[in-house]
Design an enzyme around this catalytic site. Structure first.
Site, PDB file in Angstrom:
ATOM      1  N   GLY A   1       0.785  -1.228   0.000  1.00  0.00           N
ATOM      2  CA  GLY A   1       0.000   0.000   0.000  1.00  0.00           C
ATOM      3  C   GLY A   1       0.814   1.274   0.000  1.00  0.00           C
ATOM      4  O   GLY A   1       0.278   2.352   0.289  1.00  0.00           O
ATOM      5  N   CYS A   2       2.115   1.185  -0.306  1.00  0.00           N
ATOM      6  CA  CYS A   2       2.947   2.378  -0.372  1.00  0.00           C
ATOM      7  C   CYS A   2       3.168   2.787  -1.827  1.00  0.00           C
ATOM      8  O   CYS A   2       3.240   1.937  -2.718  1.00  0.00           O
ATOM      9  CB  CYS A   2       4.307   2.126   0.281  1.00  0.00           C
ATOM     10  SG  CYS A   2       4.255   2.107   2.079  1.00  0.00           S
TER      11      CYS A   2
END
Length: 253
Positions: free
Chosen positions: A23-24
């Site tokens: 999720g980065c």
């Protein structure tokens, strides 16, 4: 960026899928291990200098701390430091995911350490001295809470959606709790779509008082709750904040 430039690079052998933060915007990896005093030590790296700086803040702040202390950290501190206002929503979400992975790794290390001490015949009990051990969040006293009791205490389910009700029903069935509170706090978490009472239910606070916890360490109590809710964790539930007590512990206070 200053912190990022001064963070030691992570060896390539540790840049694995298990250590990668999901999720980065950029690629980020986090490694964790226990030192001789059983405190958590973190190492991290990223292909972005800015993201590496954010990782360095967490590495410097959490390394050398006991596992229980790491687990008690709330993402609210990002707001207090002004980080949330300074970051784009995607980077803020990535920062919170870094913290979540670090806390998950800390809990896994504690579980492995406890397994090792048990197998050597010197099993130690981890005392539940913290009122709230969390992987992601803390309780907001003004949020909607669902409370239930075998003694017929008042029940309010208006704050729960379908996932919250499933969690409540599962815990009631399997743990026969004397006291049970289920609180949906998904709406508190920046970067997540969760809104209390919606299909985006992702973060919950649980307070459980049950005889099923008798004789179990803090880690074993949490492991039991996670195993009961494994199906939910595999289908969109992101994090649980758990207070797990025995009736005698509650009465002693």
């Amino acid at each position: 960026m200053f912190y990022g430039k001064n963070l030691n690079p992570l060896d390539t052998q540790f840049k694995t899928k298990e250590n990668k933060v999901e999720g980065c915007v950029s690629q980020v990896w986090v490694r964790a291990y226990l030192d001789k005093d059983k405190n958590v030590v973190y190492q991290a790296d990223s292909d972005s200098v800015l993201t590496k700086g954010l990782a360095a803040l967490l590495v410097n702040g959490l390394s050398g701390r006991p596992v229980q202390e790491v687990l008690r950290v709330s993402p609210d501190f990002a707001v207090l430091l002004g980080l949330q206002q300074s970051l784009t929503p995607s980077r803020n979400n990535g920062f919170l995911n870094m913290l979540k992975l670090m806390q998950r790794k800390a809990l896994e290390l504690l579980i492995e350490a406890e397994k090792g001490s048990e197998s050597s015949g010197n099993g130690q009990i981890v005392n539940d001295n913290s009122e709230n051990t969390s992987l992601d969040s803390k309780v907001d006293e003004n949020s909607g809470v669902v409370a239930s009791s075998q003694n017929g205490s008042e029940e309010n389910s208006s704050g729960l959606g379908s996932r919250g009700m499933r969690i409540k029903e599962k815990l009631e069935r399997e743990l026969s709790p004397i006291e049970l509170e289920v609180e949906d706090v998904s709406y508190q978490h920046a970067g997540h779509a969760g809104v209390r009472g919606s299909d985006g239910e992702t973060h919950f606070n649980l307070r459980i008082v049950s005889k099923e916890f008798e004789g179990k360490s803090l880690v074993k109590r949490h492991r039991l709750v996670y195993s009961l809710l494994d199906e939910e964790l595999q289908s969109g539930l992101h994090a649980l904040s758990i207070v797990a007590k025995t009736p005698s512990e509650v009465e002693a206070k």
